[in-house]
Write a protein that holds these residues in place. Structure first.
Motif: not given
Length: 177
Positions: A158-177
């Protein structure tokens, strides 16, 4: 025999020095006979190459020479290590700096101190297939990204995305176990 200024000769100085040297030479066995301090160390994950320096230090006698009897135990991850250190189960631990920052933010009263770094470059990566390469963070737009809920890379994302002005909602993040 107490020496006064008038009795200080080369011969008396040599005798005194010889006695002191003999005492120092005889002391190392006494010092080495002292028991090593038992120390528990929580690793940032299970035993793997990243925490090899701890095992190398044990194998090469570095801990022994420092009078330390170190027991290195694997953990479920940096968060587990931080909890172990915070609750006093372990006096020392290895943890990813991003996990330490997150833990300190949530638990300022128990914030651990970073003594040294082992990785000077953060070893987290985003891998992609050759047929659909991700060459920059901008390429995340529209993809499905599999991440763990607890790994250090996921915590810093999340900090990396914010630092690079990328909206986290612009891709789908899936939890992998």
């Amino acid at each position: 025999m107490a020496l006064s200024k008038t009795e200080l000769t080369r011969r008396s100085l040599l005798k005194s020095s010889a006695g002191a040297a003999a005492g120092l030479i005889a002391m190392p066995p006494v010092l080495n006979a002292q028991a090593a301090d038992a120390v528990k160390l929580s690793l940032e994950f299970r035993i793997y190459g990243g925490n090899a320096p701890m095992f190398l230090a044990a194998e090469n006698g570095i801990f022994r020479d420092l009078k330390l009897d170190v027991t290195s135990d694997g953990s479920a991850g940096s968060a587990d290590t931080l909890n172990r250190v915070a609750n006093g189960t372990y006096p020392f631990g290895l943890a990813d700096a991003s996990a330490v920052a997150e833990f300190a933010g949530r638990n300022p009263e128990a914030a651990p101190k970073i003594v040294m770094t082992i990785f000077d470059v953060f070893p987290a990566v985003i891998m992609s297939w050759k047929k659909k390469p991700i060459n920059s963070l901008k390429d995340l737009t529209g993809i499905k990204l599999g991440t763990s809920a607890s790994d250090a890379g996921s915590k810093i994302l999340p900090a990396l995305l914010t630092r690079n002005n990328i909206d986290p909602a612009s891709f789908t993040r899936m939890s992998v176990k």
